[in-house]
Design a protein around this motif. Sequence first.
Motif, PDB file in Angstrom:
ATOM      1  N   SER A  60      -7.239   5.558  -9.067  1.00 55.30           N
ATOM      2  CA  SER A  60      -6.260   5.392  -7.991  1.00 55.30           C
ATOM      3  C   SER A  60      -5.409   6.648  -7.846  1.00 55.30           C
ATOM      4  N   THR A  87     -10.596   1.022  -8.353  1.00 53.19           N
ATOM      5  CA  THR A  87     -10.650  -0.131  -9.245  1.00 53.19           C
ATOM      6  C   THR A  87     -10.109   0.181 -10.627  1.00 53.19           C
ATOM      7  N   HIS A 125     -14.057   6.530  -8.395  1.00 51.17           N
ATOM      8  CA  HIS A 125     -13.279   7.259  -7.390  1.00 51.17           C
ATOM      9  C   HIS A 125     -14.171   8.137  -6.515  1.00 51.17           C
ATOM     10  N   GLU A 162     -14.933   6.987  -2.950  1.00 50.47           N
ATOM     11  CA  GLU A 162     -13.687   6.972  -2.168  1.00 50.47           C
ATOM     12  C   GLU A 162     -13.272   8.402  -1.809  1.00 50.47           C
ATOM     13  N   MET A 219      -9.298   2.697  -1.728  1.00 46.76           N
ATOM     14  CA  MET A 219      -8.805   1.881  -2.836  1.00 46.76           C
ATOM     15  C   MET A 219      -9.660   2.180  -4.052  1.00 46.76           C
ATOM     16  N   GLN A 256      -4.125   5.996   3.272  1.00 43.34           N
ATOM     17  CA  GLN A 256      -3.527   4.741   2.809  1.00 43.34           C
ATOM     18  C   GLN A 256      -4.244   4.341   1.532  1.00 43.34           C
ATOM     19  N   VAL A 257      -3.473   4.184   0.456  1.00 46.42           N
ATOM     20  CA  VAL A 257      -4.071   3.777  -0.821  1.00 46.42           C
ATOM     21  C   VAL A 257      -3.728   2.311  -1.058  1.00 46.42           C
ATOM     22  N   HIS A 258      -4.748   1.497  -1.197  1.00 44.55           N
ATOM     23  CA  HIS A 258      -4.566   0.062  -1.415  1.00 44.55           C
ATOM     24  C   HIS A 258      -4.706  -0.274  -2.902  1.00 44.55           C
ATOM     25  N   ARG A 259      -4.498  -1.534  -3.218  1.00 39.34           N
ATOM     26  CA  ARG A 259      -4.584  -2.050  -4.601  1.00 39.34           C
ATOM     27  C   ARG A 259      -3.615  -1.319  -5.524  1.00 39.34           C
ATOM     28  N   LEU A 260      -2.352  -1.383  -5.169  1.00 43.00           N
ATOM     29  CA  LEU A 260      -1.353  -0.614  -5.915  1.00 43.00           C
ATOM     30  C   LEU A 260      -1.110  -1.131  -7.322  1.00 43.00           C
ATOM     31  N   LYS A 307       0.856  -1.192   0.000  1.00 43.27           N
ATOM     32  CA  LYS A 307       0.000   0.000   0.000  1.00 43.27           C
ATOM     33  C   LYS A 307       0.885   1.231   0.000  1.00 43.27           C
ATOM     34  N   GLU A 325      -8.425   5.330   4.645  1.00 40.99           N
ATOM     35  CA  GLU A 325      -7.984   4.155   3.886  1.00 40.99           C
ATOM     36  C   GLU A 325      -8.881   4.057   2.669  1.00 40.99           C
TER      37      GLU A 325
END
Length: 427
Positions: free
Chosen positions: A381, A376, A342, A345, A374, A396-400, A3, A372
């Motif tokens: 992103s 798609t 987005h 989010e 993420m 925190q950005v997930h799914r990098l 992340k 936090e």
Amino acid sequence: MDKIVIHGGKRLSGTIPVSGAKNAALTLLPCALLTEEPLTLRNLPRLADIDGFQHLMNQFGISTAIAGSRPEDFGRVMTLQATRITSTVAPYDLVRKMRASILVLGPMLARMGEATVSLPGGCAIGNRPIDLHLKALEALGAQIEMAAGYVKAIAPDGGLPGGRFSFPVVSVGATENALMAAVLCKGKSTLHNAAREPEIVDLCNLLTAMGARIEGIGTSDLTIHGVPRLHGATYMVMPDRIEAGSYACAAAITGGEVLLKGARIEDMEATVQALRDTGVLVEPREDGLYVAANGPLRPVTLSTAPFPGFATDMQAQLMALLCKAEGSSVLTETIFENRYMHVPELNRMSAHIETKGRTAVVHGVDTLTGAEVMATDLRASMSLVIAGLAAEGETQVHRLYHLDRGYERLEEKLALLGAQIERIGAD
Ligand code: UD1
């Protein structure tokens, strides 16, 4: 999974190099199929999608070699040589991971007389059919068959004759596929209402360097005089206008400034205009584009459109910037349905955005807050990273893997500007 952790609120300032354009690279690489001679591409971005495409080319029996690049350098040089093509099939497993694999259909068909590519299927940003790719190839003389999730294109004995096609909708990928097939046709082809994105111009310039005869480059009417064979070339991939635009938004939202080294204003006039409309200062410099925040951000109203209009690939990043404008902006997405993933989010980060169909109303807020999140898809992103840079506290950005598909060493480049950002591994 990795992340990215951002502590927002740092003013960005400095110079960053703009990488080679992902979307140009993904249409220049399959040109290696068109000749037995070596094709050398310089300034290829180091991205997961490029590695994926290299793997796909190897699957066809094409040799690929990477030269002269040190780990600390941005960009790479790759030489591809399709002396013999041992397979004309792009299998499901590779196409599924990388939609741009469909771009081998036209050049493989032109060189080998047949090509089989797994259907790419759905995609997070909408339905994304390939009907126009197939209709354009049919117009050039191909016969198309569908079976078991694969599309097979076959040329008549003696090769594709060439023909005339008018695109009912502007399509970047379908224009690229048709161009890469038309250059080796026996006769003349004309493409009307063709896409004229800078990446298409880059493709035409490479094809010309390989010996193709194309008229109308940079316009929506292309005439291609087929030639019996093409030769090798060495070519420099154009700078990534979307990456440049993304970092412009990142600098602006923090009240900062950035020199986007290598960016070309002529590739991104609509983005520059949108930034100027928000009050951001954008100036062409000899070695790139200088972007600086310049007082409060103003709201804007705009729609995405094919080039030279405002790029759909910049919509999410501009929206992140507009979250901090003084007033309400209205964005309309005309290219893809379902390209607002987005929005929920960003709203979790205290943005105030309402969507109705293809329109999003972005009500500016004083403060974004870290969360936090993420997304798609790739650009979605990036919009979360941009918001995180301006947010209070930690994001925190997930799914990098989305970001790794399209932004070369994102966290390193942002750190060069003074961002507090790091990639944290799973354990
Ligand atoms: C390319 C870019 C992508 C960008 C998009 C629009 C690459 C690798 N990707 O995608 O980043 O967002 O251009 O600028 O270069 N359509 C059809 N039938 C087709 C093909 C497209 O109906 O056969 C429609 C699509 O659903 C979409 C529109 O045409 O609504 C534009 O799509 P297109 O320009 O083809 O996008 P891509 O080439 O897939």
